[in-house]
Design a protein around this motif. Structure first.
Motif, PDB file in Angstrom:
ATOM      1  N   HIS A 199      23.832  19.452  63.076  1.00  0.00           N
ATOM      2  CA  HIS A 199      24.013  20.776  63.678  1.00  0.00           C
ATOM      3  C   HIS A 199      22.682  21.457  63.941  1.00  0.00           C
ATOM      4  N   LEU A 247      22.900  24.311  59.274  1.00  0.00           N
ATOM      5  CA  LEU A 247      24.014  24.677  58.390  1.00  0.00           C
ATOM      6  C   LEU A 247      23.633  24.363  56.954  1.00  0.00           C
ATOM      7  N   HIS A 304      27.317  28.336  54.855  1.00  0.00           N
ATOM      8  CA  HIS A 304      27.608  27.947  56.234  1.00  0.00           C
ATOM      9  C   HIS A 304      28.091  26.507  56.321  1.00  0.00           C
ATOM     10  N   ASP A 305      27.642  25.691  55.374  1.00  0.00           N
ATOM     11  CA  ASP A 305      28.014  24.280  55.415  1.00  0.00           C
ATOM     12  C   ASP A 305      29.431  24.047  54.894  1.00  0.00           C
ATOM     13  N   CYS A 362      34.486  24.253  61.231  1.00  0.00           N
ATOM     14  CA  CYS A 362      33.864  24.466  62.538  1.00  0.00           C
ATOM     15  C   CYS A 362      34.559  25.581  63.306  1.00  0.00           C
ATOM     16  N   CYS A 404      33.649  29.502  63.094  1.00  0.00           N
ATOM     17  CA  CYS A 404      32.598  30.105  63.923  1.00  0.00           C
ATOM     18  C   CYS A 404      32.839  29.872  65.422  1.00  0.00           C
ATOM     19  N   CYS A 431      21.303  37.879  60.587  1.00  0.00           N
ATOM     20  CA  CYS A 431      22.636  37.785  59.959  1.00  0.00           C
ATOM     21  C   CYS A 431      23.616  38.766  60.575  1.00  0.00           C
ATOM     22  N   CYS A 472      26.598  38.053  63.015  1.00  0.00           N
ATOM     23  CA  CYS A 472      27.938  37.623  62.586  1.00  0.00           C
ATOM     24  C   CYS A 472      28.479  38.439  61.418  1.00  0.00           C
ATOM     25  N   HIS A 473      27.588  39.033  60.606  1.00  0.00           N
ATOM     26  CA  HIS A 473      28.014  39.714  59.387  1.00  0.00           C
ATOM     27  C   HIS A 473      27.698  41.201  59.448  1.00  0.00           C
ATOM     28  N   THR A 501      21.853  31.871  51.817  1.00  0.00           N
ATOM     29  CA  THR A 501      23.042  31.471  52.575  1.00  0.00           C
ATOM     30  C   THR A 501      24.140  30.937  51.672  1.00  0.00           C
TER      31      THR A 501
END
Length: 778
Positions: free
Chosen positions: A557, A565, A569-570, A574, A577, A602, A605-606, A635
């Protein structure tokens, strides 16, 4: 002249003779002679002897008799015995029954006496009046058999005729128990039958002596040298528990049968014999009943066809042998125990067959040998498994060999090659002797079907793998309308592109619209190097396999998208996101279509739970090269402040020292916590001591409405440590006398309105009289 009359003299002589006789008789007794019993007593002789029997004055005859016959007097007094039970005056009028003055010919206790109390004679007397009823052997005895003085006319002194005899059996009979039993003999033996029969002993309802149990003697069940001996039980304070059948009889049945039968009847195992055997029987075989349910407890259900046979057909007759031979405990599946082997020993134990030693029920039903239950699953245990078209073939199609003289069908190994049953459709053009023969390409379902797994499609330069294996041949090889000259019914596949069959794009459209094509530059995505490969794979194979386009393997990725990732996030899917693919065959959408802004920040998305507090002027913009949320967070989780290291002094201007460094964050950050951004800790009330701690001095040291705790308490470890100088910090320096005193000597605790008690420090007077009076220190 009359004196000379002979008649006168005869009369005088007669009178004189009578008078002489009267005088002589008066010397003895009157009105008649005494019985020989009383005549031998000297005190009854002469005229004075009358009073001894008849009494004198108020002393009547009954009292006179009682003076000599004390035993009779006791009966009259207590109402017992023959005399005590007489009614009316008979009991006290001795002379009514015992008539005297009749000499020896009229016995005092003879038939006349018994006639007066209701019996025809002495022999007709009912002995029940003596409280000892005569029954059985006792009733046949004469009185003198037990009362040795019954017929003696003159009793020796001290030897009564009937009274004084003991009613204890041991008086007349020897005691074989030698006094070991506390009960009387009559309790067990009675009088009607011989002692050995123990006729009166009641064995009780707990174990009635019926049937075969009533035949043996007591000693058969109660041997003299065992714990069940009668002598042991007679002296025991507790009753013997009812014994089970197995305690006395050998148990021929197996434990499993007894347990099953007892469970079926819901009785203890020790009581299970009574389920089938009645206690009233001459032997265990006689009268035994067995239901189908009970027979099933042996492990042999009496289902068809065994439900139609009689017991004797399997177990023989009663005279056919002992229990073990008649009831050997055969298993329901041990058919060979009763039936002949129709296979002539082909499946005997130790033989070459895969079913050697197997029970008949493995292949045959228990209710009928025909039809058999030998199916394909069982045939698979032989060297030739039945599959495909072979499943529908009749057994006789292959096993049709010549029968033996006993009409036994042979089931030996047969030729399992295809050529043994089928003609060669290829007319010898294929050497079936090589490899697996016909099975190299064909299956047992049909010759028109080819086992693609066995067919080496790689010989066509296109090996079938993954999803290609699952599709029908016709999908790529379009059938022809008729077989060609070689008999082939499938057409050839023409290359879709100049690359032949190596490239996916020859058959499949690119759902990524060339975004991953080498050299492509797509908005919102870093350029992908033209020579980028995934190992030695190229094209679609860099990420996809032939199993499914939905399966992605080896996708980097960070390399493909520029967004690495890691951490949490990992762990997300899929689609979390990318969202769904939308139109077309793409599984996932594009992130830049859902989120606007740089993915290095960040906040793209957050949401910021701190509301921009840590981005205000004066806050550090970077920390060890990290920016934005990464200055404190990783993360892995927003809850972890960069591995647990948060510089409280740098971010809040309130260093955590001493006791403050040991408390949990939530202890101070007690304000509202939850918000739209998911903030876990609230705001702190403030940085002054009074914001979190109550003032124990209730404002005594306040200046301008504020108390500076640090003026005296400079330690953050504990309030008990003081940095206080009485000489400089108060109006009253301590001299040599005062410095030795405890603080509490002057600063005492006082109670305020409302009940609160506080140590008073100020204001206090500094003059001696403020603390000391003429009467001494206070």
């Amino acid at each position: 002249m009359k004196l000379r009359d002979p008649k006168l003299w005869l009369s005088l002589v007669s009178l004189a003779l009578v008078v002489a006789l009267v005088v002589v008789d008066l010397e003895r007794t009157s009105p008649g002679p005494l019985s020989d019993v009383h005549a031998v007593l000297g005190q009854l002789q002469g005229g004075s002897g009358c009073d001894e029997c008849h009494g004198s004055g108020e002393r009547g005859m009954a009292r006179a008799c009682s003076s000599c016959h004390a035993e009779i007097a006791d009966q009259l007094l207590t109402g017992t015995g023959v005399h005590g039970r007489l009614t009316g005056d008979n009991g006290h009028d001795c002379a009514a029954c015992h008539v005297e003055h009749h000499g020896d010919e009229f016995p005092l206790a003879g038939d006349f006496a018994f006639l007066r109390i209701g019996y025809d004679s002495v022999g007709a007397f009912d002995h029940a009046h003596t409280e000892f009823d005569l029954r059985g052997a006792h009733d046949a005895l004469v009185c003198s058999d037990c009362h040795e003085n019954a017929d003696v006319r003159v009793l020796p002194e001290g030897h009564p005729r009937f009274l004084g005899s003991s009613q204890e059996c041991s008086t007349c009979h020897d005691d074989p128990h030698e006094g070991r039993y506390s009960n009387s003999c009559a309790t067990c033996h009675g009088q009607e039958r011989p002692f050995a029969t123990v006729a009166s002993f009641a064995h009780g309802d707990a174990f009635p002596l019926v049937g075969a149990h009533g035949v043996p003697g007591c000693i058969d069940c109660h041997p003299t040298d065992g714990p069940h001996a009668i002598a042991v039980l007679a002296t025991s304070t507790t009753h013997e528990a009812t014994r089970t059948c197995a305690q006395c009889h050998d148990e021929p049945h197996r434990d499993a049968f007894l347990a099953s039968a007892a469970a079926l009847a819901n009785v203890p195992v020790g009581d299970s014999c009574a389920i089938c055997h009645d206690a009233v029987h001459e032997s265990f075989f006689e009268g035994a009943t067995t239901t189908r349910e009970q027979h099933a407890c042996t492990g042999f259900d009496l289902d068809a066809p065994h439900d139609a046979v009689t017991c004797a057909q399997c177990h023989g007759t009663r005279d056919g042998g002992d229990f073990a031979s008649r009831f050997p405990g055969r298993s329901r599946n041990a058919c060979e125990a009763c039936h002949a082997d129709p296979h002539g020993g082909q499946f005997a134990a130790g033989g070459p067959s895969a079913f050697a030693g197997a029970a008949c029920v493995v292949c045959h039903a228990v209710d009928a040998f025909h039809p058999d239950t030998f199916d394909a699953a069982k045939h698979a245990r032989t060297p030739f498994e039945l599959t495909g078209a072979h499943l529908g073939a009749e057994c006789s199609s292959c096993h049709e060999g010549a029968h033996t003289g006993d009409d036994v069908v042979p089931f030996g190994a047969a030729d399992t090659s295809c050529a043994a049953c089928h003609t060669d459709a290829h007319h010898g053009r294929i050497d079936v002797a090589k490899g697996e023969g016909c099975a190299e390409c064909h299956t047992t379902e049909s010759f028109s079907q080819v086992d693609r797994a066995a067919f080496d499609h790689g010989a066509t330069s296109f090996a079938l793998r993954g999803a290609h294996l699952a599709i029908d041949c016709e999908t790529c090889h379009v059938p022809t309308s008729s077989p060609d000259a070689t008999g082939r019914t499938f057409g050839r596949v023409a290359p879709a592109t100049n690359d032949g069959y190596a490239g996916c794009s020859g058959c499949h459209a690119d759902v990524h619209a060339d975004r991953f094509t080498p050299g492509a530059e797509v908005a919102h995505m870093d350029p992908v190097a033209a020579a980028h490969l995934a190992g030695d794979r190229a094209g679609c194979a860099r990420c996809h396999t032939e199993d499914s386009f939905a399966v992605v393997t080896g996708f980097d990725h960070g390399a493909w998208t520029g967004f690495q990732l890691d951490g949490a996030h990992d762990a997300v899917t899929c689609q979390a996101c990318h969202g769904p693919g939308g139109s077309g065959s793409r599984s996932f959408g594009l992130v830049h279509e859902r989120r606007r802004g740089s993915f290095d920040v960040c906040a793209t998305c957050h949401a910021d739970p701190h509301g921009g507090t840590f981005d205000e002027i004066g806050r550090p913009r970077t920390v060890d090269g990290r920016t934005s949320c990464a200055r404190c967070h990783t993360t892995s989780s927003f809850d972890a402040a960069n591995g647990g290291v948060f510089d409280h002094a740098m971010w809040t201007a309130f260093p955590l020292e001493g006791a403050h460094d040991a408390v949990a964050c939530a202890a101070c950050h007690t304000g509202p916590r939850a918000n739209a951004g998911g903030m876990q800790l609230g705001t702190a009330p403030g940085t002054r001591c009074a914001d979190c701690h109550a003032d124990p001095h209730v404002g005594q040291f306040a200046v301008g409405g504020r108390t500076d705790c640090a003026a005296c308490h400079d330690s953050t470890l504990t309030f008990e440590h003081l940095d206080f100088d009485h000489a400089t910090d108060t109006r009253f320096p301590l001299d040599a006398q005062h410095v030795a005193l405890d603080c509490s000597s002057c600063h005492v605790e006082q109670e305020l309105p409302g009940g609160l008690r506080v140590v008073r420090y100020k204001p206090l007077g500094t003059a001696c009289a403020d603390c000391h009076s003429t009467g001494g220190r206070r």
